[in-house]
Design a protein around this motif. Structure first.
Motif, PDB file in Angstrom:
ATOM      1  N   LYS A 103     -12.744  52.118  66.328  1.00 15.05           N
ATOM      2  CA  LYS A 103     -13.938  52.648  65.683  1.00 15.05           C
ATOM      3  C   LYS A 103     -13.506  53.342  64.397  1.00 15.05           C
ATOM      4  N   PRO A 104     -13.964  52.863  63.264  1.00 18.61           N
ATOM      5  CA  PRO A 104     -13.483  53.416  61.985  1.00 18.61           C
ATOM      6  C   PRO A 104     -13.999  54.820  61.739  1.00 18.61           C
ATOM      7  N   LEU A 105     -13.274  55.543  60.903  1.00 18.87           N
ATOM      8  CA  LEU A 105     -13.673  56.886  60.503  1.00 18.87           C
ATOM      9  C   LEU A 105     -14.660  56.791  59.345  1.00 18.87           C
ATOM     10  N   ASN A 106     -15.823  57.401  59.519  1.00 18.62           N
ATOM     11  CA  ASN A 106     -16.833  57.376  58.463  1.00 18.62           C
ATOM     12  C   ASN A 106     -16.758  58.579  57.542  1.00 18.62           C
ATOM     13  N   MET A 107     -16.314  59.711  58.066  1.00 17.96           N
ATOM     14  CA  MET A 107     -16.185  60.883  57.204  1.00 17.96           C
ATOM     15  C   MET A 107     -15.267  61.913  57.859  1.00 17.96           C
ATOM     16  N   TYR A 108     -14.779  62.799  57.015  1.00 20.54           N
ATOM     17  CA  TYR A 108     -13.837  63.837  57.399  1.00 20.54           C
ATOM     18  C   TYR A 108     -14.464  65.159  56.959  1.00 20.54           C
ATOM     19  N   LEU A 109     -14.809  66.013  57.924  1.00 22.11           N
ATOM     20  CA  LEU A 109     -15.332  67.340  57.608  1.00 22.11           C
ATOM     21  C   LEU A 109     -14.215  68.355  57.783  1.00 22.11           C
ATOM     22  N   HIS A 110     -13.954  69.130  56.752  1.00 25.21           N
ATOM     23  CA  HIS A 110     -12.948  70.183  56.872  1.00 25.21           C
ATOM     24  C   HIS A 110     -13.646  71.535  56.727  1.00 25.21           C
ATOM     25  N   VAL A 111     -13.508  72.374  57.759  1.00 24.98           N
ATOM     26  CA  VAL A 111     -14.218  73.654  57.757  1.00 24.98           C
ATOM     27  C   VAL A 111     -13.352  74.798  57.241  1.00 24.98           C
ATOM     28  N   GLY A 112     -12.329  74.477  56.454  1.00 30.88           N
ATOM     29  CA  GLY A 112     -11.613  75.515  55.727  1.00 30.88           C
ATOM     30  C   GLY A 112     -10.258  75.881  56.276  1.00 30.88           C
ATOM     31  N   ASP A 113      -9.513  76.628  55.456  1.00 34.56           N
ATOM     32  CA  ASP A 113      -8.110  76.966  55.709  1.00 34.56           C
ATOM     33  C   ASP A 113      -7.269  75.692  55.777  1.00 34.56           C
ATOM     34  N   MET A 114      -7.386  74.901  54.725  1.00 35.62           N
ATOM     35  CA  MET A 114      -6.592  73.681  54.622  1.00 35.62           C
ATOM     36  C   MET A 114      -5.294  73.912  53.854  1.00 35.62           C
ATOM     37  N   ALA A 115      -5.070  75.125  53.344  1.00 34.95           N
ATOM     38  CA  ALA A 115      -3.879  75.372  52.522  1.00 34.95           C
ATOM     39  C   ALA A 115      -3.395  76.801  52.731  1.00 34.95           C
ATOM     40  N   TYR A 116      -2.606  76.994  53.791  1.00 32.29           N
ATOM     41  CA  TYR A 116      -2.003  78.305  54.037  1.00 32.29           C
ATOM     42  C   TYR A 116      -0.873  78.552  53.027  1.00 32.29           C
ATOM     43  N   THR A 117      -0.629  79.808  52.611  1.00 32.27           N
ATOM     44  CA  THR A 117      -1.309  80.984  53.110  1.00 32.27           C
ATOM     45  C   THR A 117      -2.308  81.512  52.089  1.00 32.27           C
ATOM     46  N   HIS A 118      -2.171  81.093  50.833  1.00 27.63           N
ATOM     47  CA  HIS A 118      -3.008  81.636  49.768  1.00 27.63           C
ATOM     48  C   HIS A 118      -3.804  80.574  49.020  1.00 27.63           C
ATOM     49  N   GLY A 119      -3.895  79.362  49.578  1.00 23.48           N
ATOM     50  CA  GLY A 119      -4.690  78.326  48.937  1.00 23.48           C
ATOM     51  C   GLY A 119      -4.218  77.956  47.547  1.00 23.48           C
ATOM     52  N   ARG A 120      -2.898  78.034  47.319  1.00 25.87           N
ATOM     53  CA  ARG A 120      -2.364  77.739  45.994  1.00 25.87           C
ATOM     54  C   ARG A 120      -2.121  76.246  45.817  1.00 25.87           C
ATOM     55  N   GLU A 121      -1.884  75.850  44.579  1.00 27.94           N
ATOM     56  CA  GLU A 121      -1.717  74.436  44.237  1.00 27.94           C
ATOM     57  C   GLU A 121      -0.660  73.764  45.109  1.00 27.94           C
ATOM     58  N   PHE A 122       0.522  74.352  45.193  1.00 23.62           N
ATOM     59  CA  PHE A 122       1.590  73.696  45.936  1.00 23.62           C
ATOM     60  C   PHE A 122       1.292  73.676  47.424  1.00 23.62           C
ATOM     61  N   GLU A 123       0.512  74.647  47.906  1.00 18.05           N
ATOM     62  CA  GLU A 123       0.132  74.652  49.320  1.00 18.05           C
ATOM     63  C   GLU A 123      -0.893  73.561  49.610  1.00 18.05           C
ATOM     64  N   PHE A 124      -1.831  73.341  48.705  1.00 15.37           N
ATOM     65  CA  PHE A 124      -2.751  72.214  48.847  1.00 15.37           C
ATOM     66  C   PHE A 124      -1.981  70.898  48.866  1.00 15.37           C
ATOM     67  N   GLN A 125      -1.017  70.766  47.964  1.00 16.12           N
ATOM     68  CA  GLN A 125      -0.270  69.516  47.889  1.00 16.12           C
ATOM     69  C   GLN A 125       0.497  69.257  49.177  1.00 16.12           C
ATOM     70  N   LYS A 126       1.197  70.261  49.665  1.00 16.53           N
ATOM     71  CA  LYS A 126       2.037  70.086  50.852  1.00 16.53           C
ATOM     72  C   LYS A 126       1.225  69.927  52.127  1.00 16.53           C
ATOM     73  N   ALA A 127       0.249  70.804  52.319  1.00 16.93           N
ATOM     74  CA  ALA A 127      -0.421  70.890  53.613  1.00 16.93           C
ATOM     75  C   ALA A 127      -1.682  70.046  53.711  1.00 16.93           C
ATOM     76  N   PHE A 128      -2.135  69.518  52.586  1.00 14.73           N
ATOM     77  CA  PHE A 128      -3.354  68.712  52.633  1.00 14.73           C
ATOM     78  C   PHE A 128      -3.122  67.318  52.062  1.00 14.73           C
ATOM     79  N   PHE A 129      -2.818  67.226  50.790  1.00 17.71           N
ATOM     80  CA  PHE A 129      -2.727  65.904  50.162  1.00 17.71           C
ATOM     81  C   PHE A 129      -1.529  65.101  50.653  1.00 17.71           C
ATOM     82  N   ASP A 130      -0.365  65.709  50.747  1.00 17.64           N
ATOM     83  CA  ASP A 130       0.796  64.973  51.250  1.00 17.64           C
ATOM     84  C   ASP A 130       0.603  64.600  52.721  1.00 17.64           C
ATOM     85  N   MET A 131      -0.061  65.476  53.471  1.00 20.25           N
ATOM     86  CA  MET A 131      -0.250  65.260  54.900  1.00 20.25           C
ATOM     87  C   MET A 131      -1.253  64.146  55.189  1.00 20.25           C
TER      88      MET A 131
END
Length: 351
Positions: A188-216
């Motif tokens: 069953k394919p994924l139609n959407m991805y809901l993220h309810v926050g705290d996707m980039a520990y600990t301070h939501g900085r650029e490198f944290e977004f890259q490592k913990a969200f986009f790279d992941m």
């Protein structure tokens, strides 16, 4: 490979010209091969007839999206409907180019947000990202998006809902791979991805977004829209009142009602439709949560306007919890329960 030695440079003007031309050719080759995608590409703000594809480069490119219903035949292209965001150190020389400044991306970063429109509803398209005629990413069966079904029509929805994910560690990776395994097994394919926050520990900085969200999550982000809600960790660097920071740079949310729903005028909270369902994203962190404030008044109007059969709201701070956070002690949780929940309950929000 050179099959014979060049003439001695000290005795041949022809050799100097040959070497000069050879050097220019090599330099040209190096320049054209420097362009690379350093984030993405990923899909944002899908509707029945459009999507936005987002990616970053650290050098100037001539951005083009090629797309089609077969990955082997990308017979359509888009190069004009572009929004550009740039970091410090980037000078935009085209006076007709609309652009904004990235909050804190590495110097020299360019973020391209290409809107592809005129698409058919509920249809799978494949795509590739180009720098002019040079392909940078995509162009195979893994790079695709599916437009939304016509609003109000029957359509199954598989939602992956995630929160507090962003540590970039093996535990996060294990959860992600577990979800992918379930989807693969159930076909069953994924139609959407809901993220309810705290996707980039600990301070939501650029490198944290890259490592913990986009790279992941890149294998999923390249074909499924992540509809985000800001958490308190993103709020350490991003500001919902003025919509700045790495969080607001990363996402393109429908502030103008582009995907259904009432215009909110802000990417801090918004709504969108998918088939028979209406989704509402709220900001529980840094905007006024009182029932008389702008967000609650917009929420009332949005819920009153929708005819959807399913109503789904998502936000970061839970109104009821007695775990590591206590919803009887923390102001964000208390106010979401006392000020916002009555509006959701009055209008019959299902989830």
């Amino acid at each position: 490979m050179l099959t014979r030695p060049l003439p001695r440079l000290a005795t041949s003007q022809h050799a100097l010209k040959t070497l000069g031309a050879f050097s220019i050719l090599c330099f040209g080759l190096l320049v054209t091969s420097q362009a690379a995608v350093i984030r993405g590409p990923y899909v944002q703000l899908a509707t029945e007839e459009s999507v936005i594809l987002v990616w970053r480069s650290d050098v100037e490119t001539h951005p083009v999206v090629r797309y089609g219903k077969s990955w082997q035949n990308l017979n359509q292209r888009e190069a004009k409907d572009l929004a550009l965001k740039v970091s410090s150190g980037v000078e935009v020389v085209n006076p007709n180019q609309r652009y904004a400044r990235l909050h804190s991306a590495p110097e020299g970063t360019r973020q391209y947000e290409m809107r592809v429109s005129g698409l058919e509803p509920d249809t799978k398209y494949y795509y590739a990202i180009y720098d002019g005629d040079e392909k940078l990413a995509g162009g195979d069966e893994n790079y695709f998006f599916i437009t939304h079904p016509v609003i109000g029509t029957d359509a199954p929805i598989r939602i992956w809902a995630v929160g507090d994910s962003g540590k970039g560690n093996d535990t996060q990776r294990g959860v992600y791979h577990g979800a992918l395994k379930v989807m693969e097994e159930e076909k069953k394919p994924l139609n959407m991805y809901l993220h309810v926050g705290d996707m980039a520990y600990t301070h939501g900085r650029e490198f944290e977004f890259q490592k913990a969200f986009f790279d992941m999550y890149q294998p999923t982000l390249r074909h499924a829209v992540c509809w985000p809600s800001m958490g308190n960790h993103e709020g350490k660097t991003s500001d919902g009142l003025i919509q700045t920071g790495p969080y607001y740079d990363a996402y393109v949310s429908p502030a103008q009602g582009e995907a259904g729903g009432v215009v909110s005028g802000t990417e801090a909270y918004y709504s969108f439709d998918y088939g028979r369902a209406h989704f509402i994203c709220l900001n529980s962190y840094d905007v006024d949560r009182s029932a008389e404030a702008e967000m609650a008044q917009w929420l009332e109007e949005d819920l009153h306007a929708t005819n959807a059969d399913w109503l789904i709201a998502f936000f970061h701070h839970p109104p009821y919890t007695k775990g590591s956070h206590d919803s009887d002690r923390e102001i964000e949780l208390i106010e979401m329960r006392e000020q916002i929940m009555p509006i959701l309950e009055e209008h019959g929000v299902d989830m």
